[in-house]
Design a protein around this motif. Structure first.
Motif, PDB file in Angstrom:
ATOM      1  N   ALA A 419       7.555   0.949  -2.179  1.00 56.41           N
ATOM      2  CA  ALA A 419       7.250   1.713  -3.384  1.00 56.41           C
ATOM      3  C   ALA A 419       5.825   2.249  -3.398  1.00 56.41           C
ATOM      4  N   VAL A 420       5.178   2.317  -2.250  1.00 59.48           N
ATOM      5  CA  VAL A 420       3.837   2.915  -2.211  1.00 59.48           C
ATOM      6  C   VAL A 420       3.968   4.406  -2.514  1.00 59.48           C
ATOM      7  N   PRO A 421       3.255   4.914  -3.523  1.00 58.86           N
ATOM      8  CA  PRO A 421       3.411   6.337  -3.883  1.00 58.86           C
ATOM      9  C   PRO A 421       3.040   7.255  -2.719  1.00 58.86           C
ATOM     10  N   ARG A 422       3.937   8.144  -2.376  1.00 58.74           N
ATOM     11  CA  ARG A 422       3.681   9.052  -1.261  1.00 58.74           C
ATOM     12  C   ARG A 422       2.784  10.222  -1.660  1.00 58.74           C
ATOM     13  N   SER A 423       2.455  10.313  -2.950  1.00 58.89           N
ATOM     14  CA  SER A 423       1.543  11.359  -3.404  1.00 58.89           C
ATOM     15  C   SER A 423       0.089  11.026  -3.104  1.00 58.89           C
ATOM     16  N   LEU A 424      -0.191   9.802  -2.652  1.00 60.29           N
ATOM     17  CA  LEU A 424      -1.573   9.358  -2.467  1.00 60.29           C
ATOM     18  C   LEU A 424      -2.275  10.109  -1.345  1.00 60.29           C
ATOM     19  N   SER A 425      -3.549  10.390  -1.575  1.00 56.67           N
ATOM     20  CA  SER A 425      -4.432  10.893  -0.528  1.00 56.67           C
ATOM     21  C   SER A 425      -5.406   9.834  -0.053  1.00 56.67           C
ATOM     22  N   ALA A 426      -5.647   8.817  -0.899  1.00 54.20           N
ATOM     23  CA  ALA A 426      -6.569   7.745  -0.532  1.00 54.20           C
ATOM     24  C   ALA A 426      -6.194   6.490  -1.309  1.00 54.20           C
ATOM     25  N   ALA A 427      -6.610   5.340  -0.784  1.00 51.45           N
ATOM     26  CA  ALA A 427      -6.272   4.057  -1.403  1.00 51.45           C
ATOM     27  C   ALA A 427      -7.341   3.038  -1.062  1.00 51.45           C
ATOM     28  N   THR A 428      -7.503   2.059  -1.948  1.00 48.79           N
ATOM     29  CA  THR A 428      -8.463   0.978  -1.717  1.00 48.79           C
ATOM     30  C   THR A 428      -7.806  -0.353  -2.015  1.00 48.79           C
ATOM     31  N   ILE A 429      -8.070  -1.327  -1.153  1.00 49.69           N
ATOM     32  CA  ILE A 429      -7.605  -2.705  -1.367  1.00 49.69           C
ATOM     33  C   ILE A 429      -8.798  -3.540  -1.799  1.00 49.69           C
ATOM     34  N   ARG A 430      -8.727  -4.114  -2.965  1.00 47.06           N
ATOM     35  CA  ARG A 430      -9.804  -4.990  -3.417  1.00 47.06           C
ATOM     36  C   ARG A 430      -9.663  -6.343  -2.725  1.00 47.06           C
ATOM     37  N   GLY A 431     -10.718  -6.698  -1.975  1.00 45.66           N
ATOM     38  CA  GLY A 431     -10.631  -7.908  -1.175  1.00 45.66           C
ATOM     39  C   GLY A 431     -10.687  -9.194  -1.970  1.00 45.66           C
ATOM     40  N   GLY A 432     -11.530  -9.203  -3.018  1.00 47.29           N
ATOM     41  CA  GLY A 432     -11.690 -10.438  -3.774  1.00 47.29           C
ATOM     42  C   GLY A 432     -12.165 -11.555  -2.873  1.00 47.29           C
ATOM     43  N   ASP A 433     -11.446 -12.674  -2.904  1.00 47.09           N
ATOM     44  CA  ASP A 433     -11.791 -13.806  -2.033  1.00 47.09           C
ATOM     45  C   ASP A 433     -10.811 -13.937  -0.873  1.00 47.09           C
ATOM     46  N   ARG A 434     -10.041 -12.881  -0.596  1.00 49.14           N
ATOM     47  CA  ARG A 434      -9.083 -12.925   0.505  1.00 49.14           C
ATOM     48  C   ARG A 434      -9.800 -12.853   1.848  1.00 49.14           C
ATOM     49  N   HIS A 435      -9.159 -13.405   2.879  1.00 46.89           N
ATOM     50  CA  HIS A 435      -9.728 -13.376   4.220  1.00 46.89           C
ATOM     51  C   HIS A 435      -9.815 -11.925   4.695  1.00 46.89           C
ATOM     52  N   PRO A 436     -10.955 -11.509   5.245  1.00 42.70           N
ATOM     53  CA  PRO A 436     -11.092 -10.118   5.691  1.00 42.70           C
ATOM     54  C   PRO A 436     -10.026  -9.689   6.691  1.00 42.70           C
ATOM     55  N   LEU A 437      -9.567 -10.588   7.561  1.00 42.11           N
ATOM     56  CA  LEU A 437      -8.520 -10.212   8.514  1.00 42.11           C
ATOM     57  C   LEU A 437      -7.205  -9.917   7.807  1.00 42.11           C
ATOM     58  N   HIS A 438      -6.953 -10.644   6.713  1.00 39.30           N
ATOM     59  CA  HIS A 438      -5.738 -10.388   5.935  1.00 39.30           C
ATOM     60  C   HIS A 438      -5.810  -9.000   5.304  1.00 39.30           C
ATOM     61  N   ILE A 439      -6.976  -8.651   4.753  1.00 36.20           N
ATOM     62  CA  ILE A 439      -7.140  -7.343   4.122  1.00 36.20           C
ATOM     63  C   ILE A 439      -7.035  -6.232   5.169  1.00 36.20           C
ATOM     64  N   ALA A 440      -7.604  -6.460   6.351  1.00 37.10           N
ATOM     65  CA  ALA A 440      -7.522  -5.451   7.411  1.00 37.10           C
ATOM     66  C   ALA A 440      -6.080  -5.218   7.842  1.00 37.10           C
ATOM     67  N   ALA A 441      -5.299  -6.304   7.957  1.00 31.68           N
ATOM     68  CA  ALA A 441      -3.897  -6.156   8.332  1.00 31.68           C
ATOM     69  C   ALA A 441      -3.124  -5.375   7.269  1.00 31.68           C
ATOM     70  N   LEU A 442      -3.411  -5.658   6.002  1.00 30.55           N
ATOM     71  CA  LEU A 442      -2.762  -4.934   4.910  1.00 30.55           C
ATOM     72  C   LEU A 442      -3.155  -3.456   4.947  1.00 30.55           C
ATOM     73  N   ALA A 443      -4.439  -3.194   5.205  1.00 35.27           N
ATOM     74  CA  ALA A 443      -4.902  -1.808   5.306  1.00 35.27           C
ATOM     75  C   ALA A 443      -4.187  -1.079   6.428  1.00 35.27           C
ATOM     76  N   ASN A 444      -3.968  -1.745   7.549  1.00 37.43           N
ATOM     77  CA  ASN A 444      -3.285  -1.094   8.669  1.00 37.43           C
ATOM     78  C   ASN A 444      -1.834  -0.757   8.332  1.00 37.43           C
ATOM     79  N   GLU A 445      -1.196  -1.577   7.501  1.00 39.17           N
ATOM     80  CA  GLU A 445       0.163  -1.239   7.071  1.00 39.17           C
ATOM     81  C   GLU A 445       0.164   0.064   6.277  1.00 39.17           C
ATOM     82  N   LEU A 446      -0.832   0.224   5.405  1.00 42.40           N
ATOM     83  CA  LEU A 446      -0.916   1.458   4.622  1.00 42.40           C
ATOM     84  C   LEU A 446      -1.251   2.649   5.510  1.00 42.40           C
ATOM     85  N   LEU A 447      -2.208   2.481   6.401  1.00 46.89           N
ATOM     86  CA  LEU A 447      -2.573   3.573   7.295  1.00 46.89           C
ATOM     87  C   LEU A 447      -1.391   4.005   8.156  1.00 46.89           C
TER      88      LEU A 447
END
Length: 472
Positions: A419-447
């Motif tokens: 359900a990721v909106p296909r109208s998006l041109s850009a997106a940001t994942i707020r890391g919070g206290d999550r492990h940076p490798l976890h956030i990077a993996a999530l970012a790669n799924e979006l990319l």
């Protein structure tokens, strides 16, 4: 992800070893905890890593530690320059015996600069910019020059203040117009016809005593005048801004505005600055109450908007620059809504056909439903802190989003549901206290959904040997 061979110094464990030793000494407790790590980034022109001793660790935090960190980071920065890499995110895991795993994350061309060890905004469409950076000026068919325009007075005033100045020829002015793709207004032609503002033209050597005591050109003109060949069009490209901030602004021009509330305009001709970094420009695309050829100032601390400082160049030279009133109509309702504990308490109060940007900050009360925003024609940005949405899948009712900023859990829900909106041109994942490798993996799924270049992760392994406490 496999260990890397040291094809270049930046991927050689020895390059990082001095910095890793300082990080281990300063973060012994957090590294020893289960799953412990330290993270940050190193760039060619800066770095952020926790090199100061942890509170209660017995170390002495202060300037000396920062100096040691700077010395240890220098070989890494030099290696980045040699490799042509601007910055690397880094995550270090150091076992009690000294075995070390260093994860190097290269954000690549599709990721803007972020905070600490986390990726910044993901540019999902190559070259895409936020809507305010695409906005062109509205026509002002009834606008004309200010009544104060007086070419003869302007030229006479300039020649009195700048005796002996070297003016531009007609051919030089025509060349500037051809380069800019704009016909220069008559007042600007008069200005440069008196002085073309080249440094070599101000060399008074050998000119005699008659020139001594005259005001400098900048004092005479009331600004630092750009040379004719450095005039530029202050369009939106001249004020670049990352997605995180650009998406959170809106272009608004009140009906009584003299200047249009734009990022930039093809009719803003930058000709100087006020000595403090703020750019002065001639405005050929004025607001509803403005004049063609008025003088405006672009605040160097702002990415959007400009202020009227003179009705004309004639006014500027005969009366001086007026004080600039720093209004911010682009940061107000109904186009903007920032919800937190001290502002609006629900989205229904913020919903308006003119609403463009919604930011939901950390809240103490119940999560919000997005249904009141469904169908709003101009809504293009949603930034929601983790835990503020009742159901992230309600984002599907926002059909015009070009930028979306969410926490990792909400992004995970959208990805799992397709359900990721296909109208998006850009997106940001707020890391919070999550492990940076976890956030990077999530970012790669979006990319990957947009077939964009991925964040690359390189693993370096080495042994730092026992730490001071272990050796003792």
């Amino acid at each position: 992800m496999t260990p890397s061979s040291p094809a270049s110094p930046i991927h050689d464990f020895a390059t990082w070893e001095p910095l890793l030793r300082i990080l281990r000494a300063a973060n012994a407790a957090s590294l020893a905890a289960p799953g412990g790590y330290v993270a940050g980034y190193v760039a060619q022109r800066g770095w952020t890593l926790p090199v100061r001793a942890e509170p209660g660790s017995g170390g002495t935090a202060g300037f000396a530690e920062m100096q040691a960190g700077m010395r240890a980071a220098r070989p890494v920065q030099d290696a980045l320059g040699d490799a042509g890499i601007d910055r690397l995110l880094c995550v270090a895991e150091v076992a009690p015996g000294g075995r070390t795993r260093l994860h190097l994350l290269d954000p690549g061309p599709a990721v803007e600069e972020g905070t600490g060890p986390y990726p910044g905004p993901l540019v999902l469409v190559e070259g895409a910019v936020a809507e305010p950076w695409r906005r062109l000026p509205e026509p002002a068919p009834g606008a004309g020059p200010a009544p104060s325009v007086d070419l003869a007075l302007l030229e006479r005033t300039l020649r009195e203040r700048l005796p002996g100045a070297v003016g531009a020829s007609g051919a030089e002015i025509a060349a500037a117009e051809a380069r800019l793709g704009v016909t220069l207004p008559d007042e600007l032609k008069v200005l440069y016809g008196v002085t073309r503002a080249r440094w070599e033209d101000h060399d008074d050597e050998g000119r005699g005593e008659e020139h001594e005591g005259h005001e400098s050109a900048s004092e005479a003109l009331g600004c630092e005048l750009f040379p004719l060949d450095e005039l530029y069009v202050a369009d939106a490209r001249s004020r670049p801004c990352g997605w995180e901030f650009a998406a959170a602004t809106a272009v608004i021009t009140p009906p009584d505005a003299a200047v249009q509330g734009l990022v930039g305009s093809p009719g803003w001709i930058a000709f100087g600055d006020n000595g403090y970094g703020d750019v002065l420009a001639i405005d050929l695309t004025p607001g509803p109450r403005g004049h063609v050829g008025q003088v405006i100032v672009l605040d160097h601390e702002q990415y959007i908007g400009a202020e009227l400082v003179a009705g004309s160049l004639t006014d500027m030279q005969t009366k001086g620059l007026a004080g600039s009133f720093r209004s911010r109509p682009w940061d107000q309702p109904p186009a903007m809504a920032r919800l937190n504990g001290s502002a609006l308490n629900n989205l229904r109060a913020a919903a308006d056909p003119a609403l463009e940007v919604v930011q939901i900050c950390v809240r103490d009360d119940e999560p919000l439903s997005l249904t009141p925003l469904a169908g709003l024609p101009r809504l293009r940005t949603l930034a929601a802190s983790p835990g503020t949405l009742v159901d992230p899948l309600e984002i599907s009712c926002l059909t015009g989003l070009e930028y979306l900023e969410l926490g990792a859990r909400d992004w995970r829900a959208l990805l799992d549901a397709g359900a990721v909106p296909r109208s998006l041109s850009a997106a940001t994942i707020r890391g919070g206290d999550r492990h940076p490798l976890h956030i990077a993996a999530l970012a790669n799924e979006l990319l990957a959904l947009w077939d964009r270049p991925l964040i690359t992760v390189t693993l370096l392994e080495g042994d730092l040997g026992p730490g001071e406490q272990e050796a003792g």
